[in-house]
Each structure stands twice: as structure tokens, then as C-alpha cells.
Design a protein around this motif. Structure first.
Motif, PDB file in Angstrom:
ATOM      1  N   GLU A 219      33.784 -47.819  44.478  1.00  0.00           N
ATOM      2  CA  GLU A 219      33.030 -46.818  43.553  1.00  0.00           C
ATOM      3  C   GLU A 219      33.813 -46.420  42.446  1.00  0.00           C
ATOM      4  O   GLU A 219      35.052 -46.161  42.523  1.00  0.00           O
ATOM      5  CB  GLU A 219      32.712 -45.654  44.364  1.00  0.00           C
TER       6      GLU A 219
ATOM      7  N   ALA B  11      38.365 -32.989  35.874  1.00  0.00           N
ATOM      8  CA  ALA B  11      36.919 -32.781  36.365  1.00  0.00           C
ATOM      9  C   ALA B  11      36.221 -33.726  35.397  1.00  0.00           C
ATOM     10  O   ALA B  11      35.235 -34.312  35.866  1.00  0.00           O
ATOM     11  CB  ALA B  11      36.326 -31.347  36.185  1.00  0.00           C
TER      12      ALA B  11
ATOM     13  N   ASN C 151      36.330 -39.426  34.216  1.00  0.00           N
ATOM     14  CA  ASN C 151      35.279 -40.372  35.050  1.00  0.00           C
ATOM     15  C   ASN C 151      36.034 -41.694  35.546  1.00  0.00           C
ATOM     16  O   ASN C 151      35.293 -42.306  35.872  1.00  0.00           O
ATOM     17  CB  ASN C 151      34.190 -40.402  34.200  1.00  0.00           C
TER      18      ASN C 151
ATOM     19  N   ILE D  84      38.786 -36.011  40.023  1.00  0.00           N
ATOM     20  CA  ILE D  84      38.817 -34.992  41.121  1.00  0.00           C
ATOM     21  C   ILE D  84      38.208 -35.477  42.278  1.00  0.00           C
ATOM     22  O   ILE D  84      38.664 -34.828  43.492  1.00  0.00           O
ATOM     23  CB  ILE D  84      38.403 -33.661  40.454  1.00  0.00           C
ATOM     24  N   ASP D  85      37.231 -36.473  42.480  1.00  0.00           N
ATOM     25  CA  ASP D  85      36.695 -36.737  43.773  1.00  0.00           C
ATOM     26  C   ASP D  85      37.436 -37.885  44.614  1.00  0.00           C
ATOM     27  O   ASP D  85      37.101 -38.395  45.367  1.00  0.00           O
ATOM     28  CB  ASP D  85      35.071 -37.224  43.410  1.00  0.00           C
ATOM     29  N   ALA D  86      38.350 -38.516  43.968  1.00  0.00           N
ATOM     30  CA  ALA D  86      38.980 -39.761  44.508  1.00  0.00           C
ATOM     31  C   ALA D  86      39.954 -39.086  45.461  1.00  0.00           C
ATOM     32  O   ALA D  86      40.820 -38.260  45.394  1.00  0.00           O
ATOM     33  CB  ALA D  86      39.670 -40.423  43.186  1.00  0.00           C
ATOM     34  N   ARG D  87      39.897 -39.574  46.572  1.00  0.00           N
ATOM     35  CA  ARG D  87      40.565 -38.998  47.906  1.00  0.00           C
ATOM     36  C   ARG D  87      40.948 -40.010  48.766  1.00  0.00           C
ATOM     37  O   ARG D  87      39.780 -41.264  49.115  1.00  0.00           O
ATOM     38  CB  ARG D  87      39.669 -38.125  48.911  1.00  0.00           C
TER      39      ARG D  87
ATOM     40  N   MET E  70      34.171 -43.115  40.010  1.00  0.00           N
ATOM     41  CA  MET E  70      34.079 -41.647  40.198  1.00  0.00           C
ATOM     42  C   MET E  70      34.919 -40.662  39.452  1.00  0.00           C
ATOM     43  O   MET E  70      35.838 -41.366  38.797  1.00  0.00           O
ATOM     44  CB  MET E  70      34.512 -41.247  41.853  1.00  0.00           C
ATOM     45  N   PRO E  71      34.551 -39.582  39.238  1.00  0.00           N
ATOM     46  CA  PRO E  71      35.707 -38.603  38.528  1.00  0.00           C
ATOM     47  C   PRO E  71      36.923 -38.546  39.567  1.00  0.00           C
ATOM     48  O   PRO E  71      36.990 -38.715  40.606  1.00  0.00           O
ATOM     49  CB  PRO E  71      34.928 -36.924  38.377  1.00  0.00           C
TER      50      PRO E  71
END
Ligand code: PDD
Length: 296
Positions: free
Chosen positions: A14, A4, A7, A19-22, A16-17
Motif C-alpha cells: 500500500e 503528515a 505521501n 506518518i501512517d507507516a507502521r 500511504m503517508p
């Protein structure tokens, strides 16, 4: 690492952290392993040999017929931003491009954007204890495909071959094909024989290692005898020294092969010399900010 808090990730335009990479499950990297990658070491926030890594990326992309989404200048700028987001001075960048997400069909999709993923992680170079003991390796028949020069993300054979080493209490598997030593499951391997460093020739059966080039350049510059040629299994087995090379492990001595000592079972004199030369070379790059950029 707390994902989390991490970064230092870039995905499709973009930052991003982690955990947000999908990515969509239909991404062809996930479905087919249809992509290529690079691993770039970063020392004191300076990418090491970036031009060479980007050229190898160009070659991998051309080989899989995927257009490079960025110029070298664009890649360099993206890497700089990513490096700035990571706390550690020494890092390694994992860079990965796939043919994008599309309905599952082996044929290339038309008009689909590639997936571009990068992350920076702390680079932990081999500790002193490992430099002094060296590492253990085993051997196995190379059962990979015939385009090992492409740095492809489809690494199932490499994964299975590396696991053989782990199962045997070793840390690398050296691959043999047609009676010749090729490389490790995730590294290049050099042999020292009669005080000469032997490097296997670059061809479609092995990855053209960036560390491979650095070490040969250092040998040439410092009067260390070296030769590029096929290395038959018996020469590997009777080697004075064996070296493992990779961007993240730098240069390491292999001191045990299939449970038997290599040479006297300790890191050899030429290894120690080359390790020192490699560290000195790293320092010259690190102390000259953007030296590599200036040279490109
Ligand atoms: N692997 N050969 C193979 C099969 C490799 O996977 C690697 C590196 C090398 C050494 O290449 P270089 O010196 O450019 O790192 C040789 C990386 C580190 C990896 O997959 O993580």
C-alpha cells in the motif's frame, strides 16, 4: 518536511503517508537488523541505473537467503508509482526488505511474509560550495563483518564509524583493513595517483557501488587512465586526489585527510573533469525518458 504531508511511502502493498507507516515491533528488521536495502537516485523522475540497483538487490537477498518478493518489472512499476507521489523531480528511493515479523528466535521463521518498505525523499545533490571546497575525511580501522558486499540494514559499525568523522569535524571515515584502503562508511573511495584513477577491487570486504561502476565506465570511455587493484595505505596518504562516490553524493573531492591536505588541498583537475562527465552522463539519461527501461 512535514511527515503528515509526505505521501511517498510504500509499505507491504500500500501507498500511504509516512506518518501512517507502521511495522510490528517483532519485525526482524527491528529486532535483528535482518534485512537488506537499496538507495536509488532519481533524476527528473527517471530512476538512475535501476537495473543495476535491482541486480545488487537480488545479490543481497540471495546472500541472506530471502526470496525476492518481486520481479524487476514489478519493482520498476512500484517505483514509478512512488516517484509520481513525490513533489520533487529529483528524489532518492530508499527500499528496504526484512525477513518479516515473527516470535524472537535467531533461526529463520517459516511461512512469514517479508516486510517491504520504500520511501521517496527529495534528492539534494552537493552544493557548489562543497564542490569547490571538497570535504574532509578521517581514517579508521575497518571493524565491520566480512560480508560488506551485502547491502544489509544492520549498519551499527558503519554508524559508529561515520560518527567518528562527525566528532572530528569531518564528513566521512575511510576504512582500512590489513593495510589497504577499502571504502567509506557509506561511500566508495577512489585514489588518483600519478594521473591514474585507482579503484579498490570488489570483493566481500566492500559494497559493490553503483557509482563506482559509473565512474569507471566514464573513465574508460573518456581515455582517463584507471586501474582496479589493492590500494595500500601509503598510496592513499600520498594521493594526488581522493574521490568519494555514492548515489546521493555523486562524486566529491576529499581535500583533507586526517587533518592534512590531499594534494594541494583543493579539488584536483581529474576530479573536475570527472564531475563534469558525471553531470553530462546524468543529463543524457534524464533527457531520454525511459531510456534505461528500453535498454533492460
Ligand atoms: N550508501 N559503500 C557503502 C558502505 C555504502 O553504504 C554506499 C552507499 C556505497 C556507495 O554505493 P552506491 O554508489 O551504490 O550508492 C559504498 C548509501 C547511499 C546509503 O547507505 O545511504
Amino acid at each position: 518536511m512535514n511527515p503528515a504531508l509526505d505521501n511517498a511511502v510504500y509499505l507491504n502493498g500500500e501507498f500511504m503517508p509516512l506518518i501512517d507507516a507502521r511495522i510490528p515491533v517483532l519485525d526482524r528488521g527491528f529486532i535483528f537488523g535482518d534485512g537488506v536495502y537499496e538507495v536509488v537516485p532519481v533524476y527528473s523522475r527517471q530512476p538512475f541505473r535501476l537495473d543495476e540497483h535491482l541486480r545488487r538487490l537480488d545479490n543481497s537477498l540471495a546472500a541472506i537467503r530471502l526470496q525476492n518478493p518481486h520481479s524487476h518489472a514489478e519493482w520498476r512499476a512500484l517505483l514509478e508509482q512512488l516517484i509520481a507521489r513525490q513533489d520533487c523531480e529529483d528524489q532518492y528511493i530508499y527500499l528496504h526488505i526484512t525477513r518479516g515479523a515473527a516470535k524472537r528466535d535467531h533461526a529463520f521463521p517459516i511461512g512469514v511474509a517479508p516486510t517491504i518498505f520504500m520511501m521517496s525523499s527529495p534528492l539534494i545533490t552537493p552544493p557548489q560550495s562543497l564542490l569547490e571546497s571538497g570535504i574532509a575525511a578521517i581514517t579508521a580501522e575497518d571493524n565491520r563483518w566480512l560480508r560488506c558486499d551485502i547491502k544489509a540494514t544492520s549498519l551499527l559499525s558503519n554508524v559508529l564509524l561515520r560518527q567518528l568523522a562527525i566528532d572530528a569535524g569531518a564528513s566521512e571515515t575511510i576504512l582500512l583493513r590489513d593495510g589497504n584502503m577499502i571504502e567509506g562508511s557509506a561511500s566508495s573511495v577512489f585514489v588518483v595517483h600519478r594521473d591514474t584513477v585507482l579503484a579498490p577491487p570488489k570483493n566481500h570486504l566492500m559494497l559493490p557501488g553503483i557509482t563506482y561502476d559509473v565512474v569507471l565506465e566514464l573513465a574508460a570511455r573518456n581515455g582517463i587512465r584507471h586501474e582496479i587493484r589493492e590500494i595500500p595505505e601509503h598510496e592513499m596518504r600520498s594521493a594526488q586526489e581522493l574521490w568519494l562516490l555514492s548515489s546521493t553524493r555523486e562524486v566529491l573531492a576529499i581535500t583533507t585527510l586526517d587533518g592534512k591536505p590531499v594534494g594541494n588541498g583543493k579539488p584536483g583537475a581529474l576530479f573536475k573533469r570527472m564531475y563534469g562527465l558525471y553531470q553530462d552522463y546524468k543529463k543524457t539519461v534524464m533527457r531520454r525518458p525511459h531510456a534505461e527501461a528500453a535498454a533492460s
